[in-house]
Scaffold this motif. Structure first.
Motif: not given
Length: 181
Positions: A26-31
């Motif tokens: 989630l963090v990687l896709v969001g960033m």
């Protein structure tokens, strides 16, 4: 007489599994999505940022103010450097975005049980370090030109970006475990 033991579940660190993979993903896709959108905005509306970068480089907001930044004005540069500076930032954003998408893909494979946890962590580290590097470039470069004096909210965004990148680095480096039956 032999006693039969029931199989029990134990955690075995393997670098795969789903424990923290979904939050990491989630963090990687969001960033990746956030930085990609910023890059696209910088390309499609480059005039806005060329103007703003020019104001930072020339320090024009401080020139007429005898109470702020007068000791820094010797650092001012030509506004003609604003466009090349923006194009350099866009190039860095493109590389960083690609790295974030690549790391996200590695974590997606891991979530699907087909990835390598060590590789996913390394890609996440490289990608999030690039993001932290972007934030530091803005913070240090902006500080050189005293942008905190006239662009305080922008500096706050850059600090927040740095904190998100560091938090992401901590998250992708937490041990993942897989339940073995």
């Amino acid at each position: 007489m032999t006693t039969e033991t029931k199989p029990h579940r134990q955690a075995a660190p393997t670098g795969t599994g789903t424990g923290l993979i979904l939050p990491q993903l989630l963090v990687l896709v969001g960033m990746a999505a956030w930085l990609t959108l910023i890059m696209v905005n910088n390309i499609t509306d480059s005039g806005t940022n060329i103007h703003l970068i020019g104001r930072v480089l020339t320090m024009e907001d401080m020139v007429g103010n005898p109470h702020q930044g007068q000791g820094l004005l010797g650092r001012a540069l030509s506004g003609d450097l604003a466009a090349p500076a923006l194009y350099g930032v866009i190039a860095y954003q493109a590389v960083s975005s690609a790295l974030l998408w690549w790391a996200a893909a590695a974590h997606l494979l891991l979530a699907l049980g087909r990835g390598d946890g060590t590789r996913a962590t390394r890609l996440g580290n490289v990608a999030l370090s690039a993001l932290a590097g972007l934030a530091l470039m803005f913070l240090v470069g902006g500080l050189w030109f005293g942008y905190w004096i006239t662009f305080g909210p922008v500096q706050q965004v850059h600090f927040t970006l740095l904190l998100v990148a560091v938090g992401g680095l901590v998250l992708v480096n937490l041990p993942r475990e897989r339940t073995v039956v």
